[in-house]
Structures are given as C-alpha cells and as structure tokens.
Scaffold this active site. Structure first.
Site, PDB file in Angstrom:
ATOM      1  N   LYS A  66      44.671  59.453  43.865  1.00 17.38           N
ATOM      2  CA  LYS A  66      45.562  58.627  44.682  1.00 17.38           C
ATOM      3  C   LYS A  66      46.434  59.532  45.524  1.00 17.38           C
ATOM      4  O   LYS A  66      46.702  60.677  45.130  1.00 17.38           O
ATOM      5  CB  LYS A  66      46.466  57.773  43.776  1.00 17.38           C
ATOM      6  CG  LYS A  66      47.059  56.579  44.463  1.00 17.38           C
ATOM      7  CD  LYS A  66      46.044  55.458  44.562  1.00 17.38           C
ATOM      8  CE  LYS A  66      46.557  54.298  45.384  1.00 17.38           C
ATOM      9  NZ  LYS A  66      45.628  53.159  45.325  1.00 17.38           N
TER      10      LYS A  66
ATOM     11  N   GLY B  51      51.867  36.135  45.011  1.00 16.10           N
ATOM     12  CA  GLY B  51      51.608  36.969  46.194  1.00 16.10           C
ATOM     13  C   GLY B  51      50.465  36.400  47.003  1.00 16.10           C
ATOM     14  O   GLY B  51      49.349  36.247  46.495  1.00 16.10           O
TER      15      GLY B  51
ATOM     16  N   GLY C 156      49.202  37.780  49.869  1.00 14.42           N
ATOM     17  CA  GLY C 156      48.758  38.796  50.814  1.00 14.42           C
ATOM     18  C   GLY C 156      47.256  38.676  50.990  1.00 14.42           C
ATOM     19  O   GLY C 156      46.667  37.606  50.757  1.00 14.42           O
TER      20      GLY C 156
ATOM     21  N   VAL D 105      44.754  39.793  49.249  1.00 14.29           N
ATOM     22  CA  VAL D 105      44.006  39.438  48.045  1.00 14.29           C
ATOM     23  C   VAL D 105      44.407  38.052  47.549  1.00 14.29           C
ATOM     24  O   VAL D 105      43.552  37.189  47.311  1.00 14.29           O
ATOM     25  CB  VAL D 105      44.209  40.502  46.933  1.00 14.29           C
ATOM     26  CG1 VAL D 105      43.536  40.064  45.632  1.00 14.29           C
ATOM     27  CG2 VAL D 105      43.676  41.853  47.380  1.00 14.29           C
TER      28      VAL D 105
HETATM   29  P1  NAI Z   1      49.503  42.650  50.501  1.00 11.72           P
HETATM   30  O1  NAI Z   1      50.620  43.591  50.797  1.00 11.72           O
HETATM   31  O2  NAI Z   1      48.656  42.101  51.600  1.00 11.72           O
HETATM   32  O3  NAI Z   1      50.096  41.385  49.698  1.00 11.72           O
HETATM   33  C1  NAI Z   1      51.052  41.429  48.706  1.00 11.72           C
HETATM   34  C2  NAI Z   1      51.939  40.190  48.906  1.00 11.72           C
HETATM   35  O4  NAI Z   1      52.740  39.986  47.735  1.00 11.72           O
HETATM   36  C3  NAI Z   1      52.904  40.319  50.081  1.00 11.72           C
HETATM   37  O5  NAI Z   1      52.694  39.225  50.946  1.00 11.72           O
HETATM   38  C4  NAI Z   1      54.297  40.281  49.409  1.00 11.72           C
HETATM   39  O6  NAI Z   1      55.274  39.629  50.200  1.00 11.72           O
HETATM   40  C5  NAI Z   1      54.012  39.507  48.148  1.00 11.72           C
HETATM   41  N1  NAI Z   1      54.943  39.722  47.023  1.00 11.72           N
HETATM   42  C6  NAI Z   1      55.477  40.892  46.575  1.00 11.72           C
HETATM   43  N2  NAI Z   1      56.197  40.673  45.443  1.00 11.72           N
HETATM   44  C7  NAI Z   1      56.115  39.334  45.192  1.00 11.72           C
HETATM   45  C8  NAI Z   1      56.624  38.489  44.163  1.00 11.72           C
HETATM   46  N3  NAI Z   1      57.354  38.969  43.155  1.00 11.72           N
HETATM   47  N4  NAI Z   1      56.348  37.168  44.227  1.00 11.72           N
HETATM   48  C9  NAI Z   1      55.609  36.661  45.209  1.00 11.72           C
HETATM   49  N5  NAI Z   1      55.083  37.407  46.212  1.00 11.72           N
HETATM   50  C10 NAI Z   1      55.333  38.724  46.192  1.00 11.72           C
HETATM   51  O7  NAI Z   1      48.598  43.382  49.406  1.00 11.72           O
HETATM   52  P2  NAI Z   1      47.089  43.062  48.986  1.00 11.72           P
HETATM   53  O8  NAI Z   1      46.156  43.915  49.735  1.00 11.72           O
HETATM   54  O9  NAI Z   1      46.888  41.593  48.949  1.00 11.72           O
HETATM   55  O10 NAI Z   1      47.086  43.620  47.485  1.00 11.72           O
HETATM   56  C11 NAI Z   1      47.756  42.951  46.438  1.00 11.72           C
HETATM   57  C12 NAI Z   1      47.744  43.801  45.201  1.00 11.72           C
HETATM   58  O11 NAI Z   1      46.402  44.082  44.834  1.00 11.72           O
HETATM   59  C13 NAI Z   1      48.427  45.163  45.347  1.00 11.72           C
HETATM   60  O12 NAI Z   1      49.046  45.473  44.121  1.00 11.72           O
HETATM   61  C14 NAI Z   1      47.277  46.127  45.598  1.00 11.72           C
HETATM   62  O13 NAI Z   1      47.587  47.436  45.150  1.00 11.72           O
HETATM   63  C15 NAI Z   1      46.203  45.488  44.747  1.00 11.72           C
HETATM   64  N6  NAI Z   1      44.847  45.812  45.153  1.00 11.72           N
HETATM   65  C16 NAI Z   1      44.413  45.454  46.402  1.00 11.72           C
HETATM   66  C17 NAI Z   1      43.110  45.738  46.781  1.00 11.72           C
HETATM   67  C18 NAI Z   1      42.594  45.301  48.107  1.00 11.72           C
HETATM   68  O14 NAI Z   1      41.369  45.314  48.280  1.00 11.72           O
HETATM   69  N7  NAI Z   1      43.438  44.925  49.060  1.00 11.72           N
HETATM   70  C19 NAI Z   1      42.195  46.461  45.888  1.00 11.72           C
HETATM   71  C20 NAI Z   1      42.722  46.724  44.565  1.00 11.72           C
HETATM   72  C21 NAI Z   1      44.019  46.422  44.244  1.00 11.72           C
END
Ligand code: NAI
Length: 354
Positions: A82, A179, A181, A183
């Site tokens: 990482k 969340g 986002g 995913v």
């Molecule tokens: P992202 O940044 O697009 O979405 C995360 C969302 O969670 C944001 O919209 C944020 O406002 C929201 N958030 C943060 N804390 C919160 C809470 N306490 N309550 C409600 N909403 C909250 O990230 P993404 O790409 O969707 O990834 C999500 C997670 O999955 C991360 O931890 C990332 O490390 C993990 N991950 C993602 C992968 C991918 O392919 N994108 C692959 C493996 C793991």
C-alpha cells in the site's frame, strides 16, 4: 506511542517500508510492501489528511497486510502493498503523483498500484505518465474496478445468507448500507434490483439525495446508521467502524461490506462472533477490484465482473463454512487460511495452494 517500525515489520513479516519525500511538490508518503512470496505486490494509493505520521504509518501497514491476505485468498500470483500520501494544503498534487510515478517505475514491477480513497482517474493519470506499473484509468486499463468490488460484496452477502438460512431470498431481506460512494451505491443498486429492502446512510447530503432520487432506498440519518434492525449491515464507507461503541448497537445477522479494515481491532471480530453475528471478512469480500486489476496486469485479461463475483462468493462460502465447522470467528479463520497459503508458496512455488 510511536510505531517501532522495525519491530512491527519483523512481527508481521513486512519486507520493505519506504518513506518518500519530494522537496518540489511537498509530497510526504509511505510505501509498505508486505509480502511478495506469491508474486509482485499490489496496492492502491490512499491520499488522506492524516493526523500525524504515526497514524499514516499504522494505516499503511494494516492496509498492506490486508492486501497480501486478499491476494492469497483470491488465489492470485500476487502479494500485498500500500502507498499512503499524507495530504496537506501545501501539497502540489499533480507534481506529487508524478514524483511517485518515478519512484514506482524504479521498483521495476515489484510493486503495482491503483486507485484508493483520494486517488481517482486524474491522479492515476499523473502516475501513468511516469510508470507502467499503475492502473491506467482509460480504455487501455482494466476498467470496471468498483463494479468488480460490488459484484464480490453482493456474492459474499449471498454466501452468508445461504449458510445461515439455506436460501438467499432477497425480496424478504433488509440491508443497511453505510456509505453511498462508488461501492455502496453500486451495492444498493444491485440489491434493489434483486428486490431487497435497502436502508442507506451517507454523510454527504447531496450524494445521499442523488442516490435516493435514482434508487428506491430509504435514507437513514448517519447518527442512527448502526441501529435499524436488518438482515445485513454493509459497511461501505471507512475502516475501523466496528468497535465497542458501535458493535453493541447492531441489530443484524450478517456484517458484509466493501470497506477495508472494518474491525477496529481483531478482537472486535470475536465480539461479533460472540453476539451471533456472522462477519464476512473484509479482505475476503472486497477483493473484486484487486482480482480485476491484478489479473489484467499479470495476464492482460479482463476477467468478467460476473466471474469475479462468483469467485469471491466461492471463497467467502468456503471460509464461512470452515469457520462454522470449527465454531470459530470467520476473521480468525480467514487470516489463518491466508497465512497458510502464503507459507505454502514460501516453501516452494511448486506446491499447490490447497
Ligand atoms: P467513496 O469515497 O466513493 O465512498 C465512501 C462514501 O462513504 C462517501 O460518499 C462518504 O461520504 C461516505 N461516508 C463516510 N463515512 C460515513 C459514515 N460514517 N456514514 C455514512 N457515510 C459515510 O469510496 P468507495 O470507492 O465507494 O469505497 C468504499 C470503501 O470500500 C472504502 O473503505 C474503500 O477503501 C473500500 N474499497 C473500495 C474498493 C473499490 O473498488 N472502490 C475496493 C476495495 C475496498
């Protein structure tokens, strides 16, 4: 207390930890390569406003080790690493990523990198200007990374429900997604399409409203996100969210989501087990993007999203069944199985994994 880096490395088997500094861009970063016994190390670049160096170092170590476990359980010829950037207002982002690209290129394929929190298409483009060993965000890259993660997360949930009830039966299930986002929204989209009831919490009000306008999800105030009774609680936001204060609030049967390092500490996996909640370990269920990216870099093939989903579902089912037979917490069983596979490869590449 500060991290005793060499002690931590020898305790957890790290091969290399590099501190990077660029005078011109003010970049400060740590790269941790955990293990390359099975092949080159894969891990994304996280850019985050860490409180201090110590917090960044702890994060890079935890995330790199999880990448090794992810690779081993997904049966990839790859290891784990990482890179974290300590984000600060004086960082020249583009120049910083180009500097990192040069550093990665000098590693000559020992480390491959890609997206993570804070590193999207624009930042990847800066890396790709300087190195062959970063995910190309355009049509020449692996593509569909988040979709691959989403397919794996849903397949992991299905493996858990199948084990508990002998049926998936989405129309009778309620899922809380934390969340929305890339995913979380993708998971919600698939679950709504399958007929499940989806409750969702998102800190960013605009994002929450836009997803709720598109999908039949019921929004929950983030201050109440751990409370609603449900079949599955799906953490798809940040890591470290399950600890003594949040765990006792959960009213679910399964925890299964995309976030990395969901458990604040390993003992919180034991606590879930004691409470009768089935936890699908994060590094089992969220391996989809790694599978897609690593397979593309290593073989040039783009494995289909559906095939990745099936693959993650198979591994999740295997780990959960093993844990059920032993009456042990799945997270402990998953770590043990990953270490067993890594050790087998260390003893000799001719040995098969199982
Ligand atoms: P992202 O940044 O697009 O979405 C995360 C969302 O969670 C944001 O919209 C944020 O406002 C929201 N958030 C943060 N804390 C919160 C809470 N306490 N309550 C409600 N909403 C909250 O990230 P993404 O790409 O969707 O990834 C999500 C997670 O999955 C991360 O931890 C990332 O490390 C993990 N991950 C993602 C992968 C991918 O392919 N994108 C692959 C493996 C793991």
């Amino acid at each position: 207390m500060g991290v005793h880096i060499l002690d931590a490395m020898s305790r957890e088997g790290f091969e290399e930890v590099v501190a990077l500094h660029d005078r011109r861009s003010n970049l400060r970063a740590f790269l941790a390569i955990h293990d390359t016994s099975r092949g080159p190390a894969f891990g994304g670049v996280r850019r985050w406003a860490y409180y201090d160096e110590d917090q960044a170092l702890r994060d890079v170590l935890r995330l790199a080790r999880a990448m090794t476990y992810k690779s081993a359980l997904a049966e990839l010829d790859a290891g784990g690493a990482k890179l974290v950037i300590l984000d600060r207002p004086d960082l020249d982002v583009e120049a910083g990523y180009r500097f990192l690209g040069d550093a990665i290129e000098r590693m000559a394929g020992r480390f491959y990198t890609g997206p993570d929190v804070g590193t999207g298409a624009h930042e990847l483009g800066c890396l790709a200007e300087r190195t062959r060993f970063a995910t190309d965000p355009g049509p020449n890259g692996p593509g569909e990374l988040a979709e691959s993660t989403v397919a794996g997360v849903v397949a992991g949930m299905e493996a858990a429900l199948q084990l508990l009830d002998g049926a998936i039966d989405w129309p009778r299930r309620t899922v809380v997604v934390q969340g929305l986002g890339e995913v979380g929204a993708g998971v919600a989209r698939r679950l709504v399409a399958a007929g499940a009831k989806v409750l969702a919490a998102e800190l960013d009000a605009e994002r929450a409203a836009s997803v709720a306008a598109e999908l039949a999800v019921e929004l929950v105030d983030p201050s109440r996100e751990y409370d609603p009774p449900c079949d599955v609680f799906a953490p798809c936001a940040l890591g470290g969210i399950l600890h003594d204060l949040t765990l006792t609030r959960l009213h679910c049967r399964v925890v299964a989501g995309g976030a990395n390092n969901v458990l604040a500490r390993p003992l919180h996996g034991d606590r879930l087990h004691e409470r009768g909640i089935l936890y699908v370990p994060d590094f089992v269920i969220n391996a989809g993007a790694l599978i897609r990216g690593a397979t593309f870099h290593l073989t040039g093939e783009r494995e289909s999203v559906d095939s990745i989903g099936r693959r993650v579902g198979r591994v999740a089912s295997e780990i959960l069944k093993l844990a059920a037979e032993e009456g042990a917490p799945p997270a402990r069983v998953a770590v043990r199985e990953a270490e067993r596979r890594i050790e087998a490869r260390r003893r000799g590449p001719h040995l098969v994994d199982r």
